[in-house]
Design an enzyme around this catalytic site. Structure first.
Site, short mmCIF file in Angstrom:
data_model
loop_
_atom_site.label_atom_id
_atom_site.label_comp_id
_atom_site.label_asym_id
_atom_site.label_seq_id
_atom_site.Cartn_x
_atom_site.Cartn_y
_atom_site.Cartn_z
N ILE A 82 18.96 13.72 -17.59
CA ILE A 82 19.82 14.83 -18.48
C ILE A 82 21.34 14.99 -18.08
CG2 ILE A 82 19.52 17.39 -18.39
CD1 ILE A 82 16.96 16.01 -18.66
N LYS A 83 21.73 15.14 -19.43
CA LYS A 83 23.01 15.14 -19.30
C LYS A 83 23.76 16.78 -19.34
CE LYS A 83 25.69 12.53 -22.54
NZ LYS A 83 26.42 11.91 -24.05
N ILE A 84 24.52 16.96 -18.84
CA ILE A 84 25.16 18.09 -18.53
C ILE A 84 26.65 18.05 -18.83
CG2 ILE A 84 25.72 20.04 -16.60
CD1 ILE A 84 22.58 19.66 -16.84
#
Ligand code: E4P
Length: 214
Positions: A82-84
Site C-alpha cells: 500500500i502506497k501512502i
C-alpha cells in the site's frame, strides 16, 4: 538490487518481465488513469502477471479513509503493497496498517527529514522522487545519497529505499553504483539502457561481414 517497472501498462510490464526487469511494479493514480478499465481490475491484472510486490496507492488523504482503503487494496492479492502519500495522516495510517501486517510504501518523499519520519513510522519502503527534484533545479541524487547514509548509520530504521521518478539512464547507473535497494524505472528508460551507438555500428559491420559465409 531489485528493479521494478514504473507503469500500470500490462504490455510494458510483460516486456520488462521477459528480461528479468520486473522484480516488482510501482503504480500511482496518474499511471493507472492512463489505462482503460476499473482501478482495482487493473491492479488485479498486474498482480496476475508479477509475483513480486505490486505497489498500489490510496486515493484518500485522511487517516481513517487511508486505512480503510489500504485494507481493501491489500485484499486484491498477497503481493500488494500500500502506497501512502507523505503527510501527517499518512504517517499515522502506516503505523496502523503495519500493526495489521500490511506492507506500506510512503511515497512523494522530497527531503531527508521526511524519510526519517517515514522510517520511524515503520514503513516497509520509502520512496524519494529524484527526477521531480531535478526538475526544480535541486539535486535528486544527493537526496538519495543522504537517505542511504542515514539508513546505513541507523540500522534500527529498517525501511528499504525505492528510488522513484527516474528519468535517465544516468540516474539508473548512479543509483546502482550507490547501492540503492530498489530502482523503479519507466519502460522508456529501460529501453534507453539497451542502446549504444557503438553497439549499432558493430552489429552493422558484423552483419555485413557475415554475408561472406551465407
Ligand atoms: C513511483 O512510485 C512514482 O510514482 C513515479 O516514479 C513518479 O515518477 P514521475 O515523477 O516521472 O511521475
Amino acid at each position: 538490487m531489485d528493479i521494478y517497472v514504473d507503469t500500470a501498462n500490462l504490455a510494458e510490464i510483460k516486456q520488462a518481465h521477459e528480461l528479468g526487469l520486473a522484480d516488482g511494479v510501482t503504480t500511482n493514480p496518474t499511471l493507472i488513469a492512463k489505462e482503460n478499465g476499473d482501478f482495482k481490475d487493473i491492479l488485479k491484472g498486474i498482480c496476475r502477471e508479477v509475483s513480486g510486490p505490486v505497489h498500489a496507492e490510496v486515493l484518500s488523504l485522511e487517516y481513517e479513509k487511508m486505512v480503510t482503503e489500504g485494507r481493501e487494496l491489500a485484499k486484491i492479492a498477497d503481493n500488494i503493497v500500500i502506497k501512502i502519500p507523505m503527510n501527517h495522516d499518512g504517517l499515522k495510517a502506516v503505523r496502523s496498517l503495519k500493526a495489521e501486517g500490511i506492507r506500506t510504501n510512503i511515497t512523494l518523499i522530497f527531503s531527508a527529514g521526511q524519510a526519517i519520519l517515514a522510517a520511524k513510522a515503520g514503513t516497509t519502503y520509502l520512496c524519494p522522487f529524484l527526477g521531480r527534484l531535478d526538475d526544480i533545479s535541486a539535486n535528486g541524487l544527493e537526496l538519495l545519497d543522504t537517505i542511504q547514509t542515514i539508513l546505513i548509520n541507523n540500522p534500527d530504521l529498517d525501511a528499504k529505499i525505492i528510488a522513484a521518478s527516474i528519468r535517465t539512464p544516468i540516474h539508473v547507473v548512479e543509483l546502482a553504483a550507490m547501492g540503492i535497494d530498489i530502482l523503479t524505472i519507466p519502460s522508456k528508460v529501460l529501453e534507453q539502457l539497451e542502446h549504444h551507438p557503438l553497439t549499432d555500428i558493430g552489429i552493422e559491420q558484423f552483419t555485413k561481414d557475415a554475408e561472406k559465409f551465407k
